[in-house]
Motif scaffolding. Sequence first.
Motif: not given
Length: 214
Positions: A52-71
């Motif tokens: 999706t066009p927002d994939a990078e921003q979504a990944l960044e937001a989820m990684a910043a959450h701190g509770g998940l290891t995001v790939g």
Amino acid sequence: MNAGHPIPGPASVLAGARVMPVLTIPSATMAAPLAEALVAGGARCAEVTFRTPDAEQALEAMAAHGGLTVGAGTVLTPGQVERAVAAGARFVVSPGFDEQVVSRCAELGIPVIPGVATATELMRALRAGLDTVKLFPAEPLGGLSTLRALAAPFPGTRFIPTGGIRAAHLAAYLADPSVLAVGGTWLATPAHLERGDYEEIRRLTAEAVARSTS
């Protein structure tokens, strides 16, 4: 192929997590509440697909959450590897085996999980220094019987089957000793996200995590 650049295995970042939500996120505004729902359900890792066009921003937001290891998932090019890592991805997943993607991940020291559907692709992945691959698309390829047939000649190889898997399949896959984890899109679909049904995402995640630890 990757001499001088040993590739870290994904087990080092998955840290025992056996269920990996595979996420296609329509809007980055959905990322924070989605991360909250997944963590509340007991998830420890997640894959955000570059679909999706927002994939990078979504990944960044989820990684910043701190509770998940995001790939990052659906990574097709070395350039996408670089963008994913810059956004906070701790591992990279591809639908198939691409030497340039694997090489760039090795250079950056990030685990990579390429998709395989045949013994030939699996042999190429092993030759590149990998010990973990994604069987994709798992269910359309024949599910657990295909996984076992591929695993038999390659002892020590670990699989993360993904594609068409549902809650009812989870226990059988996880019982196989060659399966490191299972990737699932059913836990948080784009339809769930469009409806804002984060409670259902939390429930499905909690159910899957409970099955993976029973």
